[in-house]
Design an enzyme around this catalytic site. Sequence first.
Site, PDB file in Angstrom:
ATOM      1  N   ASN A  51      94.119  73.047  69.304  1.00  0.00           N
ATOM      2  CA  ASN A  51      94.877  74.079  70.020  1.00  0.00           C
ATOM      3  C   ASN A  51      95.691  74.903  69.019  1.00  0.00           C
ATOM      4  O   ASN A  51      95.761  76.131  69.119  1.00  0.00           O
ATOM      5  CB  ASN A  51      95.849  73.452  71.034  1.00  0.00           C
ATOM      6  CG  ASN A  51      95.165  72.798  72.230  1.00  0.00           C
ATOM      7  OD1 ASN A  51      95.701  71.873  72.824  1.00  0.00           O
ATOM      8  ND2 ASN A  51      93.977  73.285  72.588  1.00  0.00           N
ATOM      9  N   ARG A  77      96.901  68.785  81.751  1.00  0.00           N
ATOM     10  CA  ARG A  77      96.070  68.865  80.565  1.00  0.00           C
ATOM     11  C   ARG A  77      96.573  67.828  79.562  1.00  0.00           C
ATOM     12  O   ARG A  77      97.682  67.309  79.690  1.00  0.00           O
ATOM     13  CB  ARG A  77      96.145  70.257  79.952  1.00  0.00           C
ATOM     14  CG  ARG A  77      95.531  71.328  80.840  1.00  0.00           C
ATOM     15  CD  ARG A  77      95.727  72.704  80.226  1.00  0.00           C
ATOM     16  NE  ARG A  77      95.010  72.808  78.948  1.00  0.00           N
ATOM     17  CZ  ARG A  77      95.115  73.853  78.132  1.00  0.00           C
ATOM     18  NH1 ARG A  77      95.915  74.866  78.440  1.00  0.00           N
ATOM     19  NH2 ARG A  77      94.432  73.900  77.005  1.00  0.00           N
ATOM     20  N   HIS A  78      95.760  67.491  78.581  1.00  0.00           N
ATOM     21  CA  HIS A  78      96.210  66.676  77.453  1.00  0.00           C
ATOM     22  C   HIS A  78      97.372  67.385  76.753  1.00  0.00           C
ATOM     23  O   HIS A  78      97.572  68.598  76.913  1.00  0.00           O
ATOM     24  CB  HIS A  78      95.055  66.490  76.465  1.00  0.00           C
ATOM     25  CG  HIS A  78      94.429  67.789  76.057  1.00  0.00           C
ATOM     26  ND1 HIS A  78      94.985  68.608  75.088  1.00  0.00           N
ATOM     27  CD2 HIS A  78      93.344  68.439  76.525  1.00  0.00           C
ATOM     28  CE1 HIS A  78      94.242  69.688  74.966  1.00  0.00           C
ATOM     29  NE2 HIS A  78      93.237  69.621  75.835  1.00  0.00           N
ATOM     30  N   HIS A  91      91.120  68.545  80.792  1.00  0.00           N
ATOM     31  CA  HIS A  91      91.045  69.701  79.904  1.00  0.00           C
ATOM     32  C   HIS A  91      91.133  70.993  80.712  1.00  0.00           C
ATOM     33  O   HIS A  91      90.922  70.995  81.914  1.00  0.00           O
ATOM     34  CB  HIS A  91      89.720  69.648  79.137  1.00  0.00           C
ATOM     35  CG  HIS A  91      89.517  68.345  78.417  1.00  0.00           C
ATOM     36  ND1 HIS A  91      89.860  68.160  77.105  1.00  0.00           N
ATOM     37  CD2 HIS A  91      89.061  67.140  78.856  1.00  0.00           C
ATOM     38  CE1 HIS A  91      89.599  66.903  76.758  1.00  0.00           C
ATOM     39  NE2 HIS A  91      89.108  66.278  77.803  1.00  0.00           N
ATOM     40  N   ARG A 146      92.037  63.253  72.982  1.00  0.00           N
ATOM     41  CA  ARG A 146      93.291  63.914  73.319  1.00  0.00           C
ATOM     42  C   ARG A 146      93.776  63.579  74.732  1.00  0.00           C
ATOM     43  O   ARG A 146      94.980  63.593  74.981  1.00  0.00           O
ATOM     44  CB  ARG A 146      93.193  65.416  73.092  1.00  0.00           C
ATOM     45  CG  ARG A 146      92.042  66.146  73.794  1.00  0.00           C
ATOM     46  CD  ARG A 146      91.883  67.524  73.116  1.00  0.00           C
ATOM     47  NE  ARG A 146      90.935  68.427  73.765  1.00  0.00           N
ATOM     48  CZ  ARG A 146      89.614  68.418  73.555  1.00  0.00           C
ATOM     49  NH1 ARG A 146      89.055  67.509  72.793  1.00  0.00           N
ATOM     50  NH2 ARG A 146      88.843  69.324  74.144  1.00  0.00           N
ATOM     51  N   GLU A 188      85.727  68.055  78.457  1.00  0.00           N
ATOM     52  CA  GLU A 188      85.842  69.514  78.477  1.00  0.00           C
ATOM     53  C   GLU A 188      84.472  70.177  78.579  1.00  0.00           C
ATOM     54  O   GLU A 188      83.450  69.590  78.177  1.00  0.00           O
ATOM     55  CB  GLU A 188      86.577  69.976  77.203  1.00  0.00           C
ATOM     56  CG  GLU A 188      86.834  71.471  77.080  1.00  0.00           C
ATOM     57  CD  GLU A 188      87.581  72.117  78.248  1.00  0.00           C
ATOM     58  OE1 GLU A 188      87.150  71.936  79.418  1.00  0.00           O
ATOM     59  OE2 GLU A 188      88.576  72.829  77.999  1.00  0.00           O
TER      60      GLU A 188
END
Lengths: 443, 443
Positions: A239, A232-233, A371, A284, A306
Site C-alpha cells: 500500500n 480491510r487488512h 481486501h 496481511r 484479493e
Amino acid sequence: MAPRANGIGVQVEDTKICVVMVGLPARGKSFIAQKAQRYLQWLSIDAQTFNVGNYRRTEAPHPSADFFDLGNAEGEKRRRAAAEAAMHDMLDWFRQGGVIGILDATNSTKERRKWVLDTCTKEGIEVLFVESKCDDETMIMANIRDVKLTSPDYVGQDPEQAAQDFRNRIKNYEKVYKSLDEDGDENDYTYLKIMDVGSQVIINRIRDYLQSRVVYYLMNLHIRPRSVWLSRHGESLYNLDGRIGGDADLSPRGHQYAQKLPQLVADSIGEDRPLTVWTSTLKRTISTSRFFPENYNQLQWKALDELDAGVCDGMTYQEIKDVYPEDFVQRDEDKFNYRYRGGESYRDVVIRLEPIIMELERSEDIIIVTHQAILRCIYAYFMKKDQSKSPWMNVPLHTLIKLTPRAYGTDEERFSADIPAVSTWRGKGSTAKHENPTPGANI
Amino acid sequence: MAPRANGIGVQVEDTKICVVMVGLPARGKSFIAQKAQRYLQWLSIDAQTFNVGNYRRTEAPHPSADFFDLGNAEGEKRRRAAAEAAMHDMLDWFRQGGVIGILDATNSTKERRKWVLDTCTKEGIEVLFVESKCDDETMIMANIRDVKLTSPDYVGQDPEQAAQDFRNRIKNYEKVYKSLDEDGDENDYTYLKIMDVGSQVIINRIRDYLQSRVVYYLMNLHIRPRSVWLSRHGESLYNLDGRIGGDADLSPRGHQYAQKLPQLVADSIGEDRPLTVWTSTLKRTISTSRFFPENYNQLQWKALDELDAGVCDGMTYQEIKDVYPEDFVQRDEDKFNYRYRGGESYRDVVIRLEPIIMELERSEDIIIVTHQAILRCIYAYFMKKDQSKSPWMNVPLHTLIKLTPRAYGTDEERFSADIPAVSTWRGKGSTAKHENPTPGANI
C-alpha cells in the site's frame, strides 16, 4: 461467441421465472421478495419485484379492513384490478428481457394461483410458488408492529387502532386462504413452502438449476438478529508503494491497526459475545487478525483473497499504464467486467464470493478481514449497490464497518481507528500512488 | 494457525454428523449413501458408510424372507445385533476423528430411530435423518432387478424366485414401517425426506451449514440415465514447449483434434442427440470446441480454467526447479495440498469445482472440454479416486473419455482420436519436457 456463465454459473438467457409469493399478510413475503431480488441483482441476474399492494394503494390509499372483506364487492373488484395491473407490467418487463420477476401478493386462493400460472405459462415463463406459512402468533404480531404499521396504508393513524385494523384484515384473508397444495390438487406446481421461518421447508418439483439456486438461497435465510463486521487488512508495505496484489507484510501503522482492532470491535458490539473471524489466506489479513481474543474462532478462506491482477500483480498503476496501456483504458471503461490478463474481473470475484454470501446468510455474528475489492463486493450485496459503481467505491484503511440487516435494508455504522494510513482509492484515469477520494466516492 | 476452510468452505473439525438412512428396501438408500460418501470424501471431509445389512450377512448369509418377519424372534434378535454392531463401529470411528458417518439401514420404526438419535446425541454427534420414500411400483421393481438380485444375499439363486422372495421381505417391513414424522411426533428431528426420487423433498430443522450442504447435494441427485464426456483441449503451443499455464493457441495437431472431436463425440453417443458443451475461458479449450454442431449449446466457465500456477505460470518444470527449488520439492511431496506462490493447489481447485459438480449432478448429457488438472479433479469425483493420487494421473491429450454413472459406480469408455500429441504427464522429481507415463500412472 459462447455465453459466459453468470453469477451462479449458469446460462440463463433462455430461462424466465416468475416467483409467486403466497401467504397471509405479515408472514414476511415482502422480506423474502426483496432479499431474493437483491441477491439476484448482485449476481447480475435481471430481477424485479412487482408488489400488488402498491398498485392497489394508488387507487385506495388508506383502506380499512372492510375493504379486504370478500363480501365487499367494490374491494374485491379493485384488488383484482391491482393484480391485473401488476401482472401486465411484469409481462411487459419479461418481454424486454427480464429474467426473474417476483410477484409479491397474498395469492391466497387456488383460483388466483391458477390464473397466475396459466397467464405466465402462456408467455413461456416458468412459475415458482414460494409460500411463507407461519402460525406463531408472537412472530406475526412482531411483524405487524415492526413492518406493517410503518406502511403507507397507516400513515398518521393511531398505532393501537392500526394494529387492530391489521389483525382484522388478516382475518378476512384467513376465510379464503388455502395453503399451497393443501388439498393435494396443486402437486403438479413447482413450489417452495417455508414453514415458521425455515424450521421446515417443502420443495416440490424443482425443475432447473436456476430454480434450485433461488430455492437454496431462500431456504437458508433466517431472521435472528445479528451483524456483520467488515474491515480491510491494516496498511501494508505494498500500500505504501502504491503496488497492487502481492502478499506483503503490514507496515508499522498496519501493525498498530491490528493491535487496536479487537478493542474497536468489542466497543462496537456493546456486550460481551465472541465473534467468528474470517480472513483471506494472505499474510496481511491473517496478521491483522492475530490479536483477537482466544474465544473468537478464526477461519481462512481462499475465496476472500484479493482480486487476482494476473500479469499486473505487484505493479503500480503507472507501471500498468506504461506496460499495458490498452488494458489500463479498458479497465477504466468497464471496471466491473474488465478481467486482468491471467487474472480476474470484479464479476469473477462475485462468482467466487457467492458461497461466502450463502454462508453469511446462514450465520450469525461474523467479522470479515479482507481486501479492498472483496470488501466492495460484499458491501454491495448488503447495501444493494449498483455493480457498475461498486468497483469505484472508497473503502478507507483502518476503518471498521458494522452492518446490521433489518427487515428492509441494512443499517451501517463506521468506526475509525484514528491511525493514519495511505489512501488506496483511485479515480478514473488516474495513476497517482495515493489520491484523495472525491466526495462522491464515499460509499 | 487458523484452520483453512475445507472443500465446502466451512470449518468442520468440531462438527460430527450421523446421516441416518430411513426407508423400505429397494428405495435407493444405499445409492444415496454411497453418493454422499463419495461427494464428501472428494471434498476431503472424512465420511464413512456403515451398512447394517453387511453386519447381518456375516451372521446369516442367505436368509429367506421369514428371517425378516417380526414374528421370527431369532431373526429380530440377529437384526438388532447387527444394528448394534454397526453402531458400535461407527462410534469408534467418530472417536478417531470421523466427521460424517452414514448409517445405512431401513431404520423403519420410530423406536429404532429414537435409539439411534439418543445413542448419537450422548456422544455429541448431530443426527440427520434422510428418508427415501417411493410408492412407484415400476421404480421399485426396477431397483430390485438392477440392484438387489446382484446382492450377496441372492448369489446362485433363481432370479424369479429371488425377486419374489425380495418382494415378500419388503412386505414384512411394510407391516411396521412408519415414515419419518408421519404421526407428527418426530417434528423435532432434523430430517430430509425425499419423495419419489426428488419430485418432492421436505427439509426439517436443518441446523448448520454442513448439514445444509449435504441436504442441498442430496436434493439435486437424479437417476435419469445420462453420460458425462471429458476431454482436454487439443495440443497447445505451450504443450510443445513443456510450459505450464498461460493462454496459448493450439498447435497444428491440436487444431486437427478440434476438427475431429465432434465426430468422435457423435460416434460415442450412438444416437443423434445434442450435448451441452462446457469450456473454460481460455483460448485452447474454446478453440478445441469450435466445430461442434450448432444445436450443441456452449457455455464458458471461469471455474474450469486450468490450475493457477501463480509466479510459475508460463515456466517449464526445469525453470521452476531452477528458480524455486524448494517449491519444486514441496510440490512433489504433497501435490494435492501444494499451493503455487500466488496461485492455487489442487485442493483449491476442488473448492472452485464444487458448483460444477453440483450442476453436473443436476444435468443430463454434458461434454466438458478443459485442462489437465481440472479433468483429474472431475474424474476423481466420478471414479472415486484418492485425492493424494489423482494429481499424478496420466490424462493423455487427444483422447475422449465417456463416463456413465450407474447405481453403484461409474462406467468408463475411452476414444482415442489417433492424432499424435506430446505427453504432458510428469513423474515425481522429473523435469523432462515430455515423458512417457509409467504404467501405474494410467487412471
